[in-house]
Scaffold this motif. Structure first.
Motif, PDB file in Angstrom:
ATOM      1  N   PHE A 164      -4.561  32.478  20.054  1.00  0.00           N
ATOM      2  CA  PHE A 164      -4.176  31.228  20.714  1.00  0.00           C
ATOM      3  C   PHE A 164      -3.176  30.448  19.857  1.00  0.00           C
ATOM      4  N   VAL A 165      -3.436  30.401  18.561  1.00  0.00           N
ATOM      5  CA  VAL A 165      -2.542  29.682  17.642  1.00  0.00           C
ATOM      6  C   VAL A 165      -1.145  30.320  17.665  1.00  0.00           C
ATOM      7  N   HIS A 166      -1.103  31.678  17.773  1.00  0.00           N
ATOM      8  CA  HIS A 166       0.198  32.359  17.833  1.00  0.00           C
ATOM      9  C   HIS A 166       0.911  32.125  19.157  1.00  0.00           C
ATOM     10  N   SER A 167       0.142  31.873  20.246  1.00  0.00           N
ATOM     11  CA  SER A 167       0.795  31.822  21.553  1.00  0.00           C
ATOM     12  C   SER A 167       1.051  30.402  22.062  1.00  0.00           C
TER      13      SER A 167
ATOM     14  N   CYS B  46      -2.885  21.486  18.991  1.00  0.00           N
ATOM     15  CA  CYS B  46      -3.915  22.485  19.306  1.00  0.00           C
ATOM     16  C   CYS B  46      -4.051  23.546  18.217  1.00  0.00           C
ATOM     17  N   LYS B  47      -2.962  23.753  17.472  1.00  0.00           N
ATOM     18  CA  LYS B  47      -3.009  24.779  16.412  1.00  0.00           C
ATOM     19  C   LYS B  47      -3.977  24.397  15.291  1.00  0.00           C
TER      20      LYS B  47
ATOM     21  N   SER C 205      -6.349  28.742   9.656  1.00  0.00           N
ATOM     22  CA  SER C 205      -5.190  28.521   8.777  1.00  0.00           C
ATOM     23  C   SER C 205      -5.365  29.378   7.547  1.00  0.00           C
ATOM     24  N   GLU C 206      -4.234  29.736   6.942  1.00  0.00           N
ATOM     25  CA  GLU C 206      -4.277  30.626   5.767  1.00  0.00           C
ATOM     26  C   GLU C 206      -5.015  29.963   4.606  1.00  0.00           C
TER      27      GLU C 206
END
Length: 569
Positions: A480-483, A489-490, A516-517
């Motif tokens: 979802f975060v990638h799209s 929202c991220k 998150s990384e």
């Protein structure tokens, strides 16, 4: 109480006793159990092994065994609640707890007689000091007794002044007590607010074996799988993983060095563990490279494979590597040797062009004889698939025993059947993620994202199991975060719900922290779920050892969610 000397205060105490082993249903706990079983076999310690799925299982197992046993070893369960309050044991029962769940309950930390914690002190535990959370009640009323004595001997004015002094002292004491209690609540809230994980239990028991100079390659491999489980299921930070990998690497070098001279290093049933800088492609050595790329979270999310563009990008990526489609789509074992030799470097080079800078990860591989090679993550996926198998209607304890067996190198058939199950599970996860994103099932609820898998979704039975649902949630949030284009929202956490038992009308709900990384992997949903259930009197079951996983009555779902939104806004 934390144990300083695990050898003297734990192992030598239980070595001549009968022990009850209560083991949670996760891969790290299984590996820790294997290490401890091997040690117990060395020293002929009698033990009874009881798998426990949640707090109810733990209470039942204790009630069934408390007459026969004095010593209980709890693996990956029991540290994060007040155990004595929950189990109400006799005064002579002793509990040794090796658990990765944090924070450790303060009563367990400060109980010197019955609770012994096999937990590394160098993990950032941050336990509040004793005086901040406990105080003796004896002094409360001590000072103002006796102020009414000798009624007639003193003039009344003097006595009243004395009384005023006593009243003031009592008021002062009550004020101090209220302040202390407010501070205590604040300290405990800060301490218990987030749930996270510490050093792998399998590594703890491996270190014990090493101290006893009884460590074998098998034990070392189990400790590595226990650590890898924490990485695969995203329980620890990347920094912690790398630090622990370095510790394991030293042990691997030591074992390999020790066996260099022995002629068995080339025998057919030998076992070789090696440090690898390998690809983040799940099960790729037991699958085709193409299927592994399509069903690995890392590559699938980076390419956005649920879109047509993503599929096109994947074809370009394969072309960039110069690998023929015929080779990429056949089983890895059948690929040409010339391609396999420098495959990792080729993939890494092309991945860098496509923005996948960290496609390689530090891990370990093992060779059993000449033919069988496995990565630590292959073992984790296979064992998890066996542990939560929904194929045949077998009991949880049957699955537990099968998963435990698959970790022995004498049971490679069982391991291969686990790998086949793991492939089916990964395909199901990938398809569910694609359908959730394409049909916009992920809703932004304000302070968090929410996704509910409807009854009748394909493979929904598989996701009624906690580990499978967590794996799906992590994958879905990453995708979802990638799209999504919405920046807010991220940064949001995700709550995911799936049907648990249709007949009883329950759903299983998990909450996971934002993706998150640099995330510290701390999860605040455990406390939030408790509060929301309390305020709405929702019928929930907080039975799982991870507090961020609960069961809920289907009809209470909407009021429970509304309470969570209010609570977290």
């Amino acid at each position: 109480m934390f144990i300083a000397d695990i050898r003297r205060e734990f192992y030598e105490v239980v070595a001549n006793q009968r022990v009850a082993l209560l083991v949670a249903s996760d891969i790290d706990a299984l590996c820790a159990c294997k290490v401890l079983q091997a040690l117990f076999h060395c020293d002929q310690v009698q033990y009874t092994l009881v798998p426990v799925k949640g707090w109810q299982d733990l209470s039942t197992a204790f009630l069934e065994h408390k007459e026969q046993f004095r010593y209980f070893v709890l693996i990956n369960c029991g540290a994060n609640v007040d155990l004595l309050e929950m189990l109400q044991p006799d005064d002579d029962s002793i509990f040794f707890i090796c658990d990765t769940h944090r924070p450790v309950d303060v009563v367990n930390v400060y109980n010197d007689t019955q609770i012994k914690l096999l937990i590394k002190q160098d993990d950032d535990l941050g336990v509040p000091s004793y005086d901040d959370i406990f105080r003796d009640e004896d002094d409360e009323e001590g000072d103002d007794s006796g102020n009414e004595s000798d009624e007639g001997s003193e003039p009344s004015g003097k006595r009243r002044r004395f009384d005023e002094g006593a009243v003031e002292r009592r008021i002062e004491r009550q004020r101090a007590k209220r302040e202390w209690e407010a501070r205590r609540r604040e300290i405990l809230f800060d301490y218990e607010q987030y749930e996270y994980h510490g050093t792998s239990a399998a590594m703890m028991f491996f270190e014990l074996a090493w101290m006893l100079t009884k460590d074998t390659k098998d034990m070392l491999w189990w400790a590595i799988i226990g650590l890898t489980d924490q990485w695969v299921h995203d329980k620890i930070t990347h920094m912690k993983y790398v630090t622990d990998i370095a510790t394991m690497q030293r042990h691997v070098s030591r074992h390999n060095h020790r066996n260099e001279d022995e002629e068995n290093s080339l025998s057919i049933d030998c076992m070789r563990i090696s440090f690898e800088y390998d690809l983040r492609l799940t099960l790729y050595q037991h699958w085709s490279l193409y299927e592994s790329i399509c069903n690995s979270c890392y590559t699938s999310c980076n390419f956005k494979l649920w879109t047509l563009n993503g599929q096109k990008k994947l074809q370009e990526f394969l072309a960039d590597m110069g690998l023929p489609l015929k080779q990429v789509r056949q089983k890895f074992n059948s690929m040409d040797m010339s391609i396999k030799e420098n495959l990792r470097d080729v993939i890494e080079e092309s991945s860098n062009k496509y923005g996948m800078k960290d496609i390689r990860i530090q891990t370990f591989g093992v060779h059993f004889g000449f033919k069988n090679r496995f990565l630590a993550s292959d073992m984790v996926h296979a064992t998890a698939a066996l542990l939560e198998s929904t194929e045949k209607d077998e009991s949880d304890s049957d699955n537990f025993i099968k998963a435990l067996d698959s970790l022995s190198r004498s049971n490679l058939d069982r391991l291969h059947s686990g790998i086949d199950l793991a492939k089916k599970k990964l395909i199901a996860v990938q398809q569910t993620v694609a359908s959730c994103i394409c049909t916009n099932l992920i809703l932004s609820q304000g302070p968090f994202l929410y996704c509910y898998l409807m009854e009748g979704t394909p493979d929904v039975k598989l996701f009624s199991k906690p580990m499978a649902l967590i794996l799906l949630s992590k994958y879905l949030l990453k995708a979802f975060v990638h799209s999504t284009r919405n920046k807010r929202c991220k940064l949001l956490p995700l709550i995911m719900a799936a049907p648990k038992d249709v007949e009883k009308g329950t759903v299983i709900v998990v909450g996971i922290p934002p993706e998150s990384e640099t995330s510290d992997k701390k999860n605040f949903f455990g406390r939030a779920f408790e509060k929301a259930a309390e305020s709405t009197s929702s019928r929930t079951l907080h039975d799982h050892f991870d507090t961020s996983i609960i069961e809920l009555k289907t009809e209470d779902r909407s009021k429970f969610l509304d309470a969570l939104i209010t609570l977290l806004s």
